[in-house]
Design a protein around this motif. Structure first.
Motif, short mmCIF file in Angstrom:
data_model
loop_
_atom_site.label_atom_id
_atom_site.label_comp_id
_atom_site.label_asym_id
_atom_site.label_seq_id
_atom_site.Cartn_x
_atom_site.Cartn_y
_atom_site.Cartn_z
N GLU A 139 -5.40 34.01 -24.36
CA GLU A 139 -6.07 33.60 -23.13
C GLU A 139 -5.81 32.13 -22.80
OE1 GLU A 139 -8.45 33.58 -19.73
OE2 GLU A 139 -7.71 35.31 -20.85
N GLU A 164 -9.68 42.05 -22.22
CA GLU A 164 -9.73 41.48 -20.88
C GLU A 164 -9.20 40.05 -20.91
OE1 GLU A 164 -11.15 42.87 -17.94
OE2 GLU A 164 -11.27 44.78 -19.01
N SER A 166 -8.11 36.59 -18.14
CA SER A 166 -8.42 36.07 -16.81
C SER A 166 -7.24 36.15 -15.85
CB SER A 166 -8.90 34.62 -16.91
OG SER A 166 -7.86 33.82 -17.45
N HIS A 167 -6.02 36.21 -16.37
CA HIS A 167 -4.85 36.34 -15.51
C HIS A 167 -3.70 36.95 -16.32
CE1 HIS A 167 -4.59 32.39 -17.44
NE2 HIS A 167 -3.30 32.46 -17.31
N LYS A 168 -2.71 37.44 -15.63
CA LYS A 168 -1.62 38.13 -16.32
C LYS A 168 -0.87 37.17 -17.24
CE LYS A 168 1.91 37.69 -12.76
NZ LYS A 168 2.83 38.36 -11.88
N LYS A 169 -0.32 37.74 -18.29
CA LYS A 169 0.42 36.97 -19.29
C LYS A 169 1.81 37.58 -19.43
CE LYS A 169 -3.14 34.46 -20.50
NZ LYS A 169 -3.22 33.05 -20.28
#
Length: 194
Positions: A139, A164, A166-169
């Motif tokens: 994350e 989960e 917070s944004h795509k990786k």
């Protein structure tokens, strides 16, 4: 500068489950790692030894530290000897006196402590198991590489490696290797700034 590698090797089912591979946590579908034997686990053990020999240190969450310590502290042989001598860093707010030799507890903010560790060490800092710690590191863009050993089993339920975020990786596949008769090691680099 150190490189954080999620591995150890990181064992996952085809559907991404990492929970209770050896069946000791009481998860109803646990023990899936032990269903494979012979050539698969012999080759897996060689991969684990090679990785341990190439590591600068291990970074673990408390539960993984206790699991691996209980398993390897009393053993001997090439892998056990390497793991017992390898520097180990444990992220924990509850562990005060680590009892596995060459261990140090990292207290305080995980992101800050691991960022400092990456600055202090050179080489690979391997994170074995420790999927909850791994999620935090992913994350916060602290993981440089993922090495997943995929076992040919679908569990349908259980704690998955990725949670989960917070944004795509974005990840880039850099290697795929068959191990034994049915295991596959997938190595991904984490893509920064994408």
């Amino acid at each position: 500068m150190g490189k954080i590698v999620m591995s150890g090797p990181q064992n996952v089912s085809l559907d991404g489950v990492v929970q209770d591979p050896d069946g000791k946590e009481g998860f109803g579908l646990g023990g899936w790692f032990n269903e494979f034997g012979g050539k698969d686990l012999e080759e897996w053990a060689k991969v684990a030894l090679d990785e341990a020999l190439g590591a600068e240190a291990w970074l673990l969450g408390r539960r993984s530290y206790e699991f691996f310590g209980a398993r390897w502290r009393t053993r001997s042989g090439a892998l056990a000897d390497r793991l017992n001598s390898l520097p180990k860093y444990v992220v924990s707010s509850t562990l005060d006196d680590p009892d596995w030799n060459n261990s140090r507890v990292l207290k305080g903010d995980v992101v800050t402590e691991v960022s400092k560790l990456k600055q202090e060490l050179d080489g690979e800092i391997v994170v074995p198991g420790s999927y909850q710690l791994g999620r935090t590191l992913i994350e916060h863009d602290l993981v440089d590489e993922l090495r997943l050993v995929v076992f040919p089993v679908v569990l349908g339920a259980g704690e998955r490696f990725f949670g989960e975020i917070s944004h795509k990786k974005p990840m880039r596949l850099v290697d795929a290797e068959t191990v034994g008769d049915g295991l596959v090691i997938l190595t991904y680099k984490c893509v920064r700034g994408a």
